[in-house]
Scaffold this active site. Structure first.
Site, mmCIF file in Angstrom:
data_model
loop_
_atom_site.group_PDB
_atom_site.id
_atom_site.type_symbol
_atom_site.label_atom_id
_atom_site.label_comp_id
_atom_site.label_asym_id
_atom_site.label_seq_id
_atom_site.Cartn_x
_atom_site.Cartn_y
_atom_site.Cartn_z
ATOM 1 N N CYS A 145 -5.205 8.005 9.108
ATOM 2 C CA CYS A 145 -5.299 7.505 10.479
ATOM 3 C C CYS A 145 -4.955 8.626 11.459
ATOM 4 C CB CYS A 145 -4.330 6.348 10.695
ATOM 5 S SG CYS A 145 -4.914 4.799 10.029
ATOM 6 N N ARG A 150 0.176 14.932 13.045
ATOM 7 C CA ARG A 150 0.576 14.694 11.658
ATOM 8 C C ARG A 150 0.615 15.973 10.813
ATOM 9 N NH1 ARG A 150 -1.599 9.019 9.384
ATOM 10 N NH2 ARG A 150 0.433 9.068 8.393
ATOM 11 N N ARG A 166 -8.673 -0.311 4.673
ATOM 12 C CA ARG A 166 -7.875 0.721 3.996
ATOM 13 C C ARG A 166 -6.522 0.153 3.582
ATOM 14 N NH1 ARG A 166 -6.674 4.945 7.619
ATOM 15 N NH2 ARG A 166 -5.282 5.349 5.898
ATOM 16 N N LYS A 181 0.843 -1.213 0.000
ATOM 17 C CA LYS A 181 0.000 0.000 0.000
ATOM 18 C C LYS A 181 0.871 1.254 0.000
ATOM 19 C CE LYS A 181 -1.731 1.647 4.023
ATOM 20 N NZ LYS A 181 -1.421 3.062 4.314
ATOM 21 N N ASN A 182 1.860 1.289 0.877
ATOM 22 C CA ASN A 182 2.618 2.534 1.029
ATOM 23 C C ASN A 182 3.597 2.779 -0.115
ATOM 24 O OD1 ASN A 182 1.149 3.017 3.282
ATOM 25 N ND2 ASN A 182 2.750 2.467 4.748
ATOM 26 N N ASP A 214 4.671 1.177 12.357
ATOM 27 C CA ASP A 214 3.487 0.454 11.851
ATOM 28 C C ASP A 214 3.411 -0.968 12.421
ATOM 29 O OD1 ASP A 214 2.880 2.647 10.342
ATOM 30 O OD2 ASP A 214 3.633 1.832 8.465
HETATM 31 C C1 EPZ Z 1 4.180 7.070 6.303
HETATM 32 O O1 EPZ Z 1 3.366 8.119 6.786
HETATM 33 C C2 EPZ Z 1 3.284 5.841 6.187
HETATM 34 N N1 EPZ Z 1 2.200 6.139 5.268
HETATM 35 C C3 EPZ Z 1 2.728 5.478 7.553
HETATM 36 O O2 EPZ Z 1 1.993 4.273 7.421
HETATM 37 C C4 EPZ Z 1 3.896 5.251 8.512
HETATM 38 O O3 EPZ Z 1 3.381 5.014 9.805
HETATM 39 C C5 EPZ Z 1 4.807 6.468 8.541
HETATM 40 O O4 EPZ Z 1 5.249 6.790 7.186
HETATM 41 C C6 EPZ Z 1 6.060 6.268 9.388
HETATM 42 O O5 EPZ Z 1 6.773 5.158 8.933
HETATM 43 C C7 EPZ Z 1 2.403 6.011 3.959
HETATM 44 O O6 EPZ Z 1 3.482 5.705 3.485
HETATM 45 C C8 EPZ Z 1 1.237 6.240 3.078
HETATM 46 P P1 EPZ Z 1 6.117 10.609 8.180
HETATM 47 P P2 EPZ Z 1 3.862 9.617 6.712
HETATM 48 O O7 EPZ Z 1 5.941 11.836 7.366
HETATM 49 O O8 EPZ Z 1 4.557 9.865 5.437
HETATM 50 C C9 EPZ Z 1 6.100 13.857 11.714
HETATM 51 C C10 EPZ Z 1 0.186 2.823 7.733
HETATM 52 O O9 EPZ Z 1 -0.281 2.301 8.759
HETATM 53 N N2 EPZ Z 1 6.015 14.843 10.626
HETATM 54 O O10 EPZ Z 1 7.376 9.852 8.073
HETATM 55 O O11 EPZ Z 1 2.699 10.464 7.065
HETATM 56 C C11 EPZ Z 1 4.803 13.074 11.823
HETATM 57 O O12 EPZ Z 1 3.827 13.787 12.558
HETATM 58 C C12 EPZ Z 1 0.592 4.279 7.711
HETATM 59 O O13 EPZ Z 1 0.312 2.217 6.657
HETATM 60 C C13 EPZ Z 1 6.070 16.180 10.920
HETATM 61 O O14 EPZ Z 1 6.201 16.585 12.098
HETATM 62 O O15 EPZ Z 1 4.896 9.620 7.929
HETATM 63 C C14 EPZ Z 1 5.266 11.819 12.496
HETATM 64 O O16 EPZ Z 1 5.387 12.039 13.873
HETATM 65 C C15 EPZ Z 1 0.157 4.997 8.948
HETATM 66 N N3 EPZ Z 1 5.975 17.080 9.896
HETATM 67 C C16 EPZ Z 1 6.660 11.607 11.893
HETATM 68 O O17 EPZ Z 1 7.064 12.873 11.397
HETATM 69 C C17 EPZ Z 1 5.842 16.688 8.603
HETATM 70 O O18 EPZ Z 1 5.775 17.550 7.698
HETATM 71 C C18 EPZ Z 1 6.709 10.572 10.753
HETATM 72 O O19 EPZ Z 1 5.849 10.987 9.707
HETATM 73 C C19 EPZ Z 1 5.797 15.313 8.301
HETATM 74 C C20 EPZ Z 1 5.892 14.411 9.341
#
Ligand code: EPZ
Length: 417
Positions: free
Chosen positions: A116, A121, A397, A22-23, A305
């Protein structure tokens, strides 16, 4: 609202072919927008989030054909650069279309993405990286209006290796001539998959999976045919189900190299893990040994995850395990539901302390997010008696036909009439 009944307490025995990731597929679908020719995406999993990505592509003017396995996206006639709020809210990955629309049209208008609820986020890291590249940003009544006035290829450093921010930078830079260095990017296998897809379209990207990605863009990205990697989180889910229930499970079409941390932790817990080229076999007695600490970190650390999935697998562990969540501030929502099944878990700030119990019993539980919901399914299968799991749409999802997949592993499950 769909509910699934799980009749647990029995070991699992079975084999399963793991779905496409998915990701990976979500940013790849966004990337198809950069081409002027059709793209064929194989191993494209049939998920609610994938259907939401199709809707966004169609809304932008692309055509999409999908047979449940291969998606053919024709972006030739794409002309719109605005994603309506109701589509943005359907999933977090809608934000990937920001980089793709900027790469294709030089402008984009989105609102804040859904997905989610694992914490605040924010998307500040995405926006500051894009503005370093010359994108002007204006917030207007909840909309974010972006305009690429003059592309400034250069070195961009991410303060945190955000997966989504890394993908947005790659999507924008792949479509515009010039060379950009992305320092401290996310290193997840899905980033490597996006690199490989963009290179298939004619970009020149090197270094994904390392601390620095070099992106040489091209204004002439073309169509291609590409197969998405296996879903490491889905594989982890079925592996954790086998650990929780005991038995023997064989997973086909997996990539063990993407699951190094989980497989190492399982081995430390005394689980018998056998790897082959694209197979993983899990043999467990249903009561893993405790390890002192599981701490979530960006890849290649232990994935956030998989935290709920592994926690479900060790509710009956011999001893106590501390789970320290460092990525998302609200990722323990499954814990309250585990307690209904007789688990012994205590939350202290960003730690959840699991004291293994001998037995779990079935209960009525509610999924609040995707992986937390999958974790409840695992716990339900290792609990004696019937568990009714509500909120299955969260699970759908990210998991293709979760009922059929669990049945193939020998679980007894049935939809609540
Ligand atoms: C990706 O989300 C995945 N989603 C998530 O999988 C996964 O949990 C996550 O990466 C971490 O591995 C997809 O790939 C579609 P991040 P993403 O930006 O890109 C903070 C699942 O269950 N952050 O690496 O949203 C954020 O709040 C899903 O399949 C900021 O502060 O994750 C978090 O604490 C859920 N500012 C951390 O970084 C930003 O601009 C990691 O977020 C961006 C992120």
């Amino acid at each position: 609202m769909r509910s699934l009944n799980l009749y647990g307490g029995e070991p699992l025995h079975g084999e399963l072919t793991v779905q496409g990731s998915k990701n990976s597929v979500l940013p790849i679908l966004a990337a198809t927008l950069l081409s002027r020719e059709p793209c064929e995406i194989h191993n494209c999993p049939d998920l609610l989030d994938v259907r939401a990505a199709f809707e966004i592509l169609e809304n932008l003017g692309c055509t999409v054909q999908y047979d449940g396995e291969t998606a053919v996206v024709d972006p030739t006639a794409a002309s719109r650069s605005v994603i309506p709020d109701e589509l943005m809210r359907k999933m977090r990955s809608s934000v990937m279309f920001l980089g793709a629309m900027l790469g294709r049209f030089g402008r984009a208008c989105i609102s804040y993405p859904g997905g989610c609820e694992l914490g605040a986020r924010p998307i500040d890291i995405h926006l500051s990286a894009l503005s370093r590249l010359g994108v002007e940003l204006r917030e207007d009544g909840g909309d974010i209006r972006c305009l690429l006035r003059r592309y400034l290829p250069q070195t961009v450093t991410l303060m945190f290796p955000s997966v989504g921010a890394t993908e947005n930078v790659m999507l924008l830079c792949a479509a515009i001539p010039g060379e950009t260095l992305l320092i401290h990017p996310a290193r997840e296998p899905e980033i490597v998959d996006l690199q490989n897809f963009l290179n298939c379209m004619g970009a020149e990207i090197r270094g994904a999976g390392s601390d620095c990605i070099r992106i040489r863009g091209s204004a002439q990205l073309h169509g291609c045919s590409y197969t998405v990697i296996p879903d490491r989180i889905a594989a982890a889910t079925y592996a954790c189900a086998a650990v929780a229930c005991g038995g023997e499970v064989l997973l086909h079409k997996t990539e063990p190299g993407h699951l190094l941390m989980l497989l190492a932790v399982l081995r430390d817990m005394g689980v018998d893990v056998k790897e082959d080229e694209d197979q993983i076999r899990i043999i467990s007695d249903g009561r893993p040994d405790a390890v002192p600490l599981v701490k979530t970190l960006p890849y290649p650390g232990f994935p956030t995850d998989m935290q709920p999935l592994l926690m479900a697998a060790v509710l009956k562990a011999r001893g106590s395990i501390v789970f320290n969540e460092t990525i998302f501030e609200n990722r323990f929502k499954h814990v309250g539901e585990f307690l209904r099944m007789g688990a012994d878990v205590r939350i202290e700030g960003m730690n959840a302390i699991v004291n293994g119990v001998r037995r779990l019993h079935g209960a009525k539980v509610q999924a609040a997010d995707l992986r937390g919901g999958a974790a409840l399914a695992i716990a339900g299968l290792s609990a004696e008696g019937k568990t009714t799991l509500g909120g299955v749409e969260h699970i759908e999802r990210g998991y293709v036909a979760i009922d059929k997949a669990l049945t193939e592993l020998g679980a007894k499950v049935a939809w609540e009439p």
